[in-house]
Design a protein around this motif. Structure first.
Motif, PDB file in Angstrom:
ATOM      1  N   GLU A  84       0.843  -1.201   0.000  1.00 24.90           N
ATOM      2  CA  GLU A  84       0.000   0.000   0.000  1.00 24.90           C
ATOM      3  C   GLU A  84       0.878   1.252   0.000  1.00 24.90           C
ATOM      4  O   GLU A  84       0.571   2.237  -0.679  1.00 24.90           O
ATOM      5  CB  GLU A  84      -0.957  -0.010   1.205  1.00 24.90           C
ATOM      6  N   ILE A  87       1.831   1.705  -3.538  1.00 22.14           N
ATOM      7  CA  ILE A  87       0.672   2.125  -4.333  1.00 22.14           C
ATOM      8  C   ILE A  87       0.394   3.607  -4.117  1.00 22.14           C
ATOM      9  O   ILE A  87      -0.027   4.310  -5.040  1.00 22.14           O
ATOM     10  CB  ILE A  87      -0.565   1.259  -3.997  1.00 22.14           C
ATOM     11  N   GLN A 131      -4.610   3.112  -9.120  1.00 18.16           N
ATOM     12  CA  GLN A 131      -4.345   2.497  -7.816  1.00 18.16           C
ATOM     13  C   GLN A 131      -5.316   1.352  -7.543  1.00 18.16           C
ATOM     14  O   GLN A 131      -4.909   0.281  -7.083  1.00 18.16           O
ATOM     15  CB  GLN A 131      -4.417   3.555  -6.708  1.00 18.16           C
ATOM     16  N   ASN A 132      -6.591   1.567  -7.822  1.00 17.01           N
ATOM     17  CA  ASN A 132      -7.574   0.508  -7.582  1.00 17.01           C
ATOM     18  C   ASN A 132      -7.361  -0.685  -8.503  1.00 17.01           C
ATOM     19  O   ASN A 132      -7.522  -1.832  -8.075  1.00 17.01           O
ATOM     20  CB  ASN A 132      -8.992   1.058  -7.708  1.00 17.01           C
ATOM     21  N   TYR A 134      -4.498  -1.663  -9.591  1.00 17.22           N
ATOM     22  CA  TYR A 134      -3.349  -2.387  -9.064  1.00 17.22           C
ATOM     23  C   TYR A 134      -3.734  -3.199  -7.823  1.00 17.22           C
ATOM     24  O   TYR A 134      -3.291  -4.331  -7.661  1.00 17.22           O
ATOM     25  CB  TYR A 134      -2.172  -1.451  -8.746  1.00 17.22           C
ATOM     26  N   ARG A 135      -4.548  -2.634  -6.971  1.00 17.42           N
ATOM     27  CA  ARG A 135      -5.003  -3.378  -5.791  1.00 17.42           C
ATOM     28  C   ARG A 135      -5.726  -4.657  -6.219  1.00 17.42           C
ATOM     29  O   ARG A 135      -5.586  -5.697  -5.571  1.00 17.42           O
ATOM     30  CB  ARG A 135      -5.905  -2.500  -4.930  1.00 17.42           C
ATOM     31  N   GLN A 136      -6.467  -4.586  -7.307  1.00 21.55           N
ATOM     32  CA  GLN A 136      -7.148  -5.768  -7.839  1.00 21.55           C
ATOM     33  C   GLN A 136      -6.130  -6.798  -8.322  1.00 21.55           C
ATOM     34  O   GLN A 136      -6.291  -7.995  -8.099  1.00 21.55           O
ATOM     35  CB  GLN A 136      -8.104  -5.375  -8.971  1.00 21.55           C
ATOM     36  N   VAL A 138      -3.175  -7.255  -7.125  1.00 20.49           N
ATOM     37  CA  VAL A 138      -2.616  -7.862  -5.899  1.00 20.49           C
ATOM     38  C   VAL A 138      -3.569  -8.916  -5.356  1.00 20.49           C
ATOM     39  O   VAL A 138      -3.157 -10.035  -5.047  1.00 20.49           O
ATOM     40  CB  VAL A 138      -2.305  -6.789  -4.838  1.00 20.49           C
ATOM     41  N   ARG A 139      -4.850  -8.574  -5.261  1.00 25.82           N
ATOM     42  CA  ARG A 139      -5.843  -9.538  -4.743  1.00 25.82           C
ATOM     43  C   ARG A 139      -5.887 -10.797  -5.607  1.00 25.82           C
ATOM     44  O   ARG A 139      -5.897 -11.905  -5.087  1.00 25.82           O
ATOM     45  CB  ARG A 139      -7.223  -8.890  -4.667  1.00 25.82           C
TER      46      ARG A 139
END
Length: 143
Positions: A84, A87, A131-132, A134-136, A138-139
């Motif tokens: 994070e 990110i 950013q969102n 990229y978070r996806q 990662v998940r």
């Protein structure tokens, strides 16, 4: 983890971590292109040498901007993911891109079009989307 910062200046402290020639390019590749492994980073057009890439990845991991993982189905290959903290460099990357487009395009005719990439729209909305996304990644990668 103990860091020796040059001063108490926030700009200098940030540059002590990501101010070298390669770190922000690695973060760019991860955040904007979803790159995750050594081979992906090595294929970037800037041509980072393998030894420098290894060193930079280790440095970014030590400073908690990235994490290193093994995939359950491939224990030989390391993959790297932004934390994070990493990110959160998204807005800085957006501002660098916008500044460069405005101030360096005349000097670098080969510069990519920010309009084609979507940066000419609402920058905060665009950055949040990056950013969102990229978070996806990662998940999905970590399951």
């Amino acid at each position: 983890m103990e860091n020796n910062f040059r001063s108490g200046c926030p700009v200098a402290s940030t540059l002590d971590i990501v101010g070298d020639k390669w770190s922000l390019l690695i973060i760019r590749d991860m955040l904007l292109q979803g790159k995750k492994n050594f081979k992906d980073f090595s294929s970037s057009p800037e041509g980072i040498a393998p030894g420098i890439l290894s060193s930079r990845l280790k440095w970014l991991e030590e400073n908690e901007l990235i994490t290193k993982h093994k995939l359950p189905d491939n224990q030989k290959e390391n993959i790297y993911l932004l934390t994070e903290k990493g990110i959160e460099l998204g807005p800085i990357m957006t501002e660098i891109i916008l500044w460069s487009d405005k101030n360096l395009r005349v000097q670098n005719a080969e510069m990519f079009s920010i309009a084609e990439a979507g940066f000419n729209r609402d920058k905060s909305k665009f950055t949040e989307g990056i950013q969102n996304n990229y978070r996806q990644i990662v998940r999905e990668t970590l399951g």
